[in-house]
Design an enzyme around this catalytic site. Structure first.
Site, short mmCIF file in Angstrom:
data_model
loop_
_atom_site.label_atom_id
_atom_site.label_comp_id
_atom_site.label_asym_id
_atom_site.label_seq_id
_atom_site.Cartn_x
_atom_site.Cartn_y
_atom_site.Cartn_z
N TYR A 1 0.83 -1.22 0.00
CA TYR A 1 0.00 0.00 0.00
C TYR A 1 0.86 1.26 0.00
CZ TYR A 1 -4.62 2.11 0.67
OH TYR A 1 -5.81 2.79 0.50
N LYS B 1 -3.58 8.10 3.13
CA LYS B 1 -4.78 7.83 3.95
C LYS B 1 -4.57 8.29 5.39
CE LYS B 1 -7.54 5.91 0.92
NZ LYS B 1 -8.78 6.61 0.49
#
Length: 255
Positions: free
Chosen positions: A154, A161
């Site tokens: 990720y 995020k």
């Protein structure tokens, strides 16, 4: 009209296909009495085709959340369809391929800056662009993926995020005096277009299937969408700066 969102006017971003979380939000919102306006950028004709699959065809306006002119004109474009907004759904995220799939140490700043601009800063930008249309009681809701941990593959999207989650708390602080709430839904992994762009996404799939106490469907966007609707409704009038996990309980279980 009856329903959880009866009479509400919502701006929903991020509808790309009918497998998008945003599509499920728009569909359920209409079924619960809301008027919905969608945004799109780049593949606008695709969004317009998908909009026709909703219970009621929804208008689509073009918004690039990194374009200051688009943001400055957003309120006027929305007013062509509704006379105000009660809620905004931010379902936008993008990172160049260099920022995903194990490239954390090598991704150049230019690519990282793009990821942060589109995925993080745009939350504040979109909220401020919509603010002239909103009254006390309104809500901004965004989608995140639990950023309290570092996830394999990720990479910089995880950093983006984490920034989004912090930005939501700051937005909650600054907009609270105007009666506007800001909350996020942390959804488990779903097989959306965004997920397919992440090399090694199957690592998330395997982990959730094994460890989520309630189990987890990779193809069911409705639980996350329902959480968004609840936060947009009048049933959480004193909740802001919150992150609601909709992940089958995975986040609560130690490794």
């Amino acid at each position: 009209m009856s329903g959880l969102l009866a009479g509400k006017r919502l701006l929903v971003t991020g509808v790309i296909t009918d497998a998008s979380i945003a599509f499920s939000v728009a569909k359920l919102a209409q079924e619960n009495g809301a008027q919905v306006v969608l945004t799109g950028y780049g593949r606008l004709s695709l969004v317009e085709r998908i909009a026709k699959r909703l219970p009621e065809p929804a208008p689509v306006i073009e918004v690039d959340v990194t374009n200051t002119e688009h943001l400055a004109g957003l309120a006027d474009r929305v007013r062509e369809h509704v006379d105000g907004l009660d809620g905004v759904v931010h379902s936008i995220g993008f990172a160049p391929q260099s920022c995903l799939g194990g490239g954390f140490l090598d991704a150049p700043w230019e690519d990282v800056a793009t990821a942060l601009h589109v995925s993080t800063f745009s939350y504040k930008s979109l909220a401020m662009a919509a603010l002239p249309l909103m009254l006390p009681g309104g809500a901004v809701v965004g989608l995140t993926f639990d950023a309290t941990k570092a996830w394999p593959v990720y990479d910089w999207m995880g950093v983006a995020k984490a920034g989004l989650e912090s930005a939501s708390r700051y937005l909650a602080m600054h907009l609270g005096k105007q009666g506007i709430r800001s909350n996020l839904v942390a959804a488990g992994p779903l097989r959306t277009i965004a997920a397919k762009s992440i090399p090694g996404f199957d690592q998330f799939e395997d982990a959730w299937a094994e460890r989520a106490p309630l189990g987890w469907s990779l193809t069911d966007q409705e639980p996350a969408a329902r959480a968004c609707l609840a936060l947009l409704s009048d049933w959480f009038p004193a909740t802001t700066g919150e992150i609601v996990h909709v992940d089958g309980g995975y986040h609560a279980i130690g490794s």
